[in-house]
Design a protein around this motif. Sequence first.
Motif, PDB file in Angstrom:
ATOM      1  N   PHE A 100       0.820  -1.207   0.000  1.00  0.00           N
ATOM      2  CA  PHE A 100       0.000   0.000   0.000  1.00  0.00           C
ATOM      3  C   PHE A 100       0.860   1.266   0.000  1.00  0.00           C
ATOM      4  O   PHE A 100       0.537   2.256  -0.666  1.00  0.00           O
ATOM      5  N   LEU A 101       1.959   1.249   0.745  1.00  0.00           N
ATOM      6  CA  LEU A 101       2.843   2.419   0.776  1.00  0.00           C
ATOM      7  C   LEU A 101       3.425   2.728  -0.601  1.00  0.00           C
ATOM      8  O   LEU A 101       3.713   3.893  -0.908  1.00  0.00           O
ATOM      9  N   ASP A 102       3.600   1.706  -1.415  1.00  0.00           N
ATOM     10  CA  ASP A 102       4.207   1.884  -2.736  1.00  0.00           C
ATOM     11  C   ASP A 102       3.199   2.285  -3.812  1.00  0.00           C
ATOM     12  O   ASP A 102       3.590   2.519  -4.961  1.00  0.00           O
ATOM     13  N   LEU A 103       1.902   2.382  -3.453  1.00  0.00           N
ATOM     14  CA  LEU A 103       0.916   2.837  -4.427  1.00  0.00           C
ATOM     15  C   LEU A 103       1.127   4.316  -4.739  1.00  0.00           C
ATOM     16  O   LEU A 103       1.659   5.074  -3.907  1.00  0.00           O
ATOM     17  N   PRO A 104       0.709   4.780  -5.908  1.00  0.00           N
ATOM     18  CA  PRO A 104       0.899   6.195  -6.276  1.00  0.00           C
ATOM     19  C   PRO A 104       0.280   7.137  -5.249  1.00  0.00           C
ATOM     20  O   PRO A 104      -0.875   6.955  -4.829  1.00  0.00           O
ATOM     21  N   GLY A 105       1.059   8.112  -4.835  1.00  0.00           N
ATOM     22  CA  GLY A 105       0.584   9.135  -3.914  1.00  0.00           C
ATOM     23  C   GLY A 105       0.605   8.781  -2.453  1.00  0.00           C
ATOM     24  O   GLY A 105       0.440   9.664  -1.592  1.00  0.00           O
ATOM     25  N   ARG A 106       0.838   7.517  -2.122  1.00  0.00           N
ATOM     26  CA  ARG A 106       0.751   7.111  -0.714  1.00  0.00           C
ATOM     27  C   ARG A 106       1.923   7.644   0.112  1.00  0.00           C
ATOM     28  O   ARG A 106       1.755   8.026   1.272  1.00  0.00           O
ATOM     29  N   LYS A 107       3.113   7.622  -0.423  1.00  0.00           N
ATOM     30  CA  LYS A 107       4.253   8.136   0.347  1.00  0.00           C
ATOM     31  C   LYS A 107       4.098   9.635   0.597  1.00  0.00           C
ATOM     32  O   LYS A 107       4.449  10.141   1.677  1.00  0.00           O
ATOM     33  N   GLU A 108       3.586  10.353  -0.387  1.00  0.00           N
ATOM     34  CA  GLU A 108       3.361  11.789  -0.203  1.00  0.00           C
ATOM     35  C   GLU A 108       2.341  12.037   0.915  1.00  0.00           C
ATOM     36  O   GLU A 108       2.495  12.973   1.713  1.00  0.00           O
ATOM     37  N   ALA A 109       1.322  11.183   0.989  1.00  0.00           N
ATOM     38  CA  ALA A 109       0.338  11.304   2.065  1.00  0.00           C
ATOM     39  C   ALA A 109       0.997  11.092   3.424  1.00  0.00           C
ATOM     40  O   ALA A 109       0.730  11.828   4.391  1.00  0.00           O
ATOM     41  N   GLN A 110       1.880  10.097   3.513  1.00  0.00           N
ATOM     42  CA  GLN A 110       2.550   9.820   4.782  1.00  0.00           C
ATOM     43  C   GLN A 110       3.517  10.935   5.171  1.00  0.00           C
ATOM     44  O   GLN A 110       3.679  11.245   6.357  1.00  0.00           O
ATOM     45  N   VAL A 111       4.158  11.540   4.201  1.00  0.00           N
ATOM     46  CA  VAL A 111       5.035  12.673   4.487  1.00  0.00           C
ATOM     47  C   VAL A 111       4.215  13.815   5.077  1.00  0.00           C
ATOM     48  O   VAL A 111       4.606  14.449   6.078  1.00  0.00           O
ATOM     49  N   ASP A 112       3.057  14.108   4.479  1.00  0.00           N
ATOM     50  CA  ASP A 112       2.202  15.184   5.003  1.00  0.00           C
ATOM     51  C   ASP A 112       1.759  14.892   6.430  1.00  0.00           C
ATOM     52  O   ASP A 112       1.755  15.786   7.290  1.00  0.00           O
ATOM     53  N   LEU A 113       1.382  13.647   6.707  1.00  0.00           N
ATOM     54  CA  LEU A 113       0.957  13.293   8.064  1.00  0.00           C
ATOM     55  C   LEU A 113       2.118  13.382   9.049  1.00  0.00           C
ATOM     56  O   LEU A 113       1.941  13.795  10.202  1.00  0.00           O
ATOM     57  N   ALA A 114       3.296  12.998   8.601  1.00  0.00           N
ATOM     58  CA  ALA A 114       4.467  13.087   9.484  1.00  0.00           C
ATOM     59  C   ALA A 114       4.735  14.537   9.881  1.00  0.00           C
ATOM     60  O   ALA A 114       5.014  14.829  11.055  1.00  0.00           O
ATOM     61  N   PHE A 115       4.637  15.447   8.924  1.00  0.00           N
ATOM     62  CA  PHE A 115       4.874  16.854   9.237  1.00  0.00           C
ATOM     63  C   PHE A 115       3.755  17.442  10.104  1.00  0.00           C
ATOM     64  O   PHE A 115       3.946  18.476  10.742  1.00  0.00           O
ATOM     65  N   ASP A 116       2.605  16.784  10.122  1.00  0.00           N
ATOM     66  CA  ASP A 116       1.492  17.248  10.957  1.00  0.00           C
ATOM     67  C   ASP A 116       1.483  16.599  12.325  1.00  0.00           C
ATOM     68  O   ASP A 116       0.679  16.973  13.185  1.00  0.00           O
ATOM     69  N   TYR A 117       2.388  15.647  12.581  1.00  0.00           N
ATOM     70  CA  TYR A 117       2.306  14.889  13.829  1.00  0.00           C
ATOM     71  C   TYR A 117       2.439  15.782  15.059  1.00  0.00           C
ATOM     72  O   TYR A 117       1.853  15.497  16.110  1.00  0.00           O
ATOM     73  N   HIS A 118       3.177  16.871  14.944  1.00  0.00           N
ATOM     74  CA  HIS A 118       3.350  17.767  16.100  1.00  0.00           C
ATOM     75  C   HIS A 118       2.010  18.308  16.603  1.00  0.00           C
ATOM     76  O   HIS A 118       1.879  18.679  17.773  1.00  0.00           O
ATOM     77  N   SER A 119       0.983  18.347  15.717  1.00  0.00           N
ATOM     78  CA  SER A 119      -0.332  18.835  16.151  1.00  0.00           C
ATOM     79  C   SER A 119      -0.931  17.929  17.220  1.00  0.00           C
ATOM     80  O   SER A 119      -1.719  18.397  18.055  1.00  0.00           O
ATOM     81  N   ASN A 120      -0.561  16.659  17.200  1.00  0.00           N
ATOM     82  CA  ASN A 120      -1.064  15.735  18.218  1.00  0.00           C
ATOM     83  C   ASN A 120      -0.447  16.033  19.578  1.00  0.00           C
ATOM     84  O   ASN A 120      -1.145  16.090  20.596  1.00  0.00           O
ATOM     85  N   VAL A 121       0.851  16.228  19.599  1.00  0.00           N
ATOM     86  CA  VAL A 121       1.526  16.542  20.864  1.00  0.00           C
ATOM     87  C   VAL A 121       0.962  17.838  21.447  1.00  0.00           C
ATOM     88  O   VAL A 121       0.782  17.966  22.662  1.00  0.00           O
ATOM     89  N   GLY A 122       0.641  18.782  20.569  1.00  0.00           N
ATOM     90  CA  GLY A 122       0.058  20.040  21.028  1.00  0.00           C
ATOM     91  C   GLY A 122      -1.304  19.873  21.674  1.00  0.00           C
ATOM     92  O   GLY A 122      -1.749  20.759  22.409  1.00  0.00           O
ATOM     93  N   GLN A 123      -1.966  18.744  21.415  1.00  0.00           N
ATOM     94  CA  GLN A 123      -3.291  18.506  21.996  1.00  0.00           C
ATOM     95  C   GLN A 123      -3.265  17.579  23.199  1.00  0.00           C
ATOM     96  O   GLN A 123      -4.317  17.288  23.779  1.00  0.00           O
ATOM     97  N   TYR A 124      -2.101  17.113  23.601  1.00  0.00           N
ATOM     98  CA  TYR A 124      -2.037  16.176  24.725  1.00  0.00           C
ATOM     99  C   TYR A 124      -2.775  16.706  25.954  1.00  0.00           C
ATOM    100  O   TYR A 124      -3.488  15.961  26.633  1.00  0.00           O
ATOM    101  N   GLY A 125      -2.605  17.976  26.258  1.00  0.00           N
ATOM    102  CA  GLY A 125      -3.253  18.554  27.431  1.00  0.00           C
ATOM    103  C   GLY A 125      -4.771  18.448  27.353  1.00  0.00           C
ATOM    104  O   GLY A 125      -5.447  18.159  28.360  1.00  0.00           O
ATOM    105  N   LYS A 126      -5.342  18.662  26.169  1.00  0.00           N
ATOM    106  CA  LYS A 126      -6.798  18.554  25.989  1.00  0.00           C
ATOM    107  C   LYS A 126      -7.258  17.112  26.175  1.00  0.00           C
ATOM    108  O   LYS A 126      -8.308  16.860  26.777  1.00  0.00           O
ATOM    109  N   TRP A 127      -6.481  16.180  25.634  1.00  0.00           N
ATOM    110  CA  TRP A 127      -6.870  14.782  25.765  1.00  0.00           C
ATOM    111  C   TRP A 127      -6.826  14.335  27.224  1.00  0.00           C
ATOM    112  O   TRP A 127      -7.720  13.634  27.695  1.00  0.00           O
ATOM    113  N   GLN A 128      -5.795  14.770  27.942  1.00  0.00           N
ATOM    114  CA  GLN A 128      -5.664  14.412  29.345  1.00  0.00           C
ATOM    115  C   GLN A 128      -6.802  15.010  30.171  1.00  0.00           C
ATOM    116  O   GLN A 128      -7.354  14.352  31.066  1.00  0.00           O
ATOM    117  N   ALA A 129      -7.168  16.248  29.860  1.00  0.00           N
ATOM    118  CA  ALA A 129      -8.287  16.882  30.564  1.00  0.00           C
ATOM    119  C   ALA A 129      -9.585  16.129  30.292  1.00  0.00           C
ATOM    120  O   ALA A 129     -10.429  15.962  31.189  1.00  0.00           O
TER     121      ALA A 129
END
Length: 291
Positions: free
Chosen positions: A195-224
């Motif tokens: 699946f990773l080798d399908l067209p466009g899939r690696k680009e999707a994973q790169v975008d998600l990787a660069f967005d991962y910091h948004s999750n850490v920024g929400q840790y406080g909300k999840w804990q609350a």
Amino acid sequence: MTFPLVARTVHRFVEVDGVRVFYRESVPVVDEAPVLLLLHGFPSASHQFRRLIDVLGARYRLIAPDYPGFGHTEAPEGFTYSFDRLADITEGFVRELGVERFVAYLFDFGAPVGFRLALRHPEWIAGLVVQNGNAYEEGLSQGARDFVALRQEHPGAEDTIRGLLTLQGTRGQYEGGTSDPETIAPDGWTLDQHFLDLPGRKEAQVDLAFDYHSNVGQYGKWQAWLREYAPPTLITWGSNDLFFPEPGARAYLRDLPDAELHVFPTGHFALEENLAEIAPLIADFLDRSWV
């Protein structure tokens, strides 16, 4: 000789906001069975839960979708790959199925998707099964912290991410930290890489990787949210996870002192090596928490 029931599983697609979402769902033999929504991780898809569905799906309704950019789900050209959008599509998926209440299985990427759903719809959440799904700073290894710090403008950052999207990197996600690598079937990482080798899939994973910091920024909300709603929670954790080490499991007990914690000497994909131990814990938890 009496053989254990093996689940009948159906495989379907549903349209959500222009995304053709693939999912697999067990058909339990009892009416009004507890519902377990299985939220998969990187770099996998709903197929990572096939054996769990076989074991538990006759007694419980197990539902496992593929996110956009993963597995068999088909996203349109121009889809924005972010964790907010993965949650949007998963939210729409739940609505399309008409599911009003479920226990959420949070694994890896499933934690940021699942916690976003929980914040939006606390009434949906009957309980949590957390398996190497992090929500705490101490649950990030140094390697994970380095990964979270990656930004698109950093020289070599994209190359670093793409290095994880190779067959070697995918296989390492499965075998890293395991007690006995011979028990880990190669089918998982082989299918993931397809699946990773399908067209466009690696680009999707790169975008998600660069967005991962948004999750850490929400840790406080999840804990609350955890403190406010105190959902029944079962935590099963592979202690040798190279990305989310054991302190991330124990950190949940600060906000959920009544949570049940079980740690296993394995890696990230704990079900691959410890299904026999984890599946009965989930069954017992569903029986106790579904009211």
